[in-house]
Design a protein around this motif. Structure first.
Motif: not given
Length: 193
Positions: A35-64
């Motif tokens: 009954g906990n919230d779902p979570y997921c793992f996203v795998e990028f081909y390049e480390h720099r894109h993963a780093a950018a995703a972390l910076a860009a998406m952390n704290g963003r609202k997705i579906m409220g």
């Protein structure tokens, strides 16, 4: 690791959002039976894109819901216990601190953001994120610093600044406290108050 997801979020939606930052290898959604919230793992081909995703998406609202984005641990520790999947750094990123830079005008280049952020400290990477198909800027990017204090200082000083204004700020700040900078790139002049 992407946590605190709404129950309505799908793997397809996460992939769509995250692949805007860089090509994704895969996305694995974990639906918790307890009954906990779902979570997921996203795998990028390049480390720099993963780093950018972390910076860009952390704290963003997705579906409220404000999502939590973090470095995932190695697969061996992805147990039922969801807390184990939020362990912070990967080795590669321990000495890099990523600053997300948004609302960029289309003509701003990677060189421009390097130049604007260079006065704050040693930069390990800087990039304006471009659309794969058109090669045009997506209007955001990121700058990675070796030093956490430099990154925090850059965020404090540059938040809300016009990027070309960042260069103006460095030039004119020795002469006194700056109240406002307005840059008119198309006209080729600026106001500094």
């Amino acid at each position: 690791y992407v946590g605190n997801l709404s129950r309505d979020v799908t793997e397809a939606l996460i992939l769509q959002l995250f692949s805007q930052i860089g090509p994704c290898k895969n996305c694995k959604m974990i639906m918790d039976t307890a009954g906990n919230d779902p979570y997921c793992f996203v795998e990028f081909y390049e480390h720099r894109h993963a780093a950018a995703a972390l910076a860009a998406m952390n704290g963003r609202k997705i579906m409220g819901k404000e999502v939590k984005v973090n470095w995932a641990t190695t697969p061996s520790s992805q147990k039922k216990d969801t807390s184990s999947s939020t362990v912070v750094n990967t080795q590669r990123s321990q000495d890099h601190f990523h600053v997300f830079v948004g609302d960029l005008s289309p003509e701003i280049t990677t060189e421009d953001i390097k130049a604007a952020f260079a006065p704050f400290g040693r930069i390990s990477d800087a990039r304006v994120v471009k659309d794969m198909a058109t090669g045009k800027s997506k209007g955001y990017g990121f700058v990675s610093f070796f030093n956490k204090w430099d990154a925090e200082n850059a965020i404090q000083q540059m938040g809300g600044q016009w990027l070309r204004g960042g260069l103006m700020r460095q030039t004119f700040s020795p002469f006194g406290q700056i109240m406002e900078i307005r840059v008119f790139p198309d006209k080729g002049y600026s106001f500094v108050r």
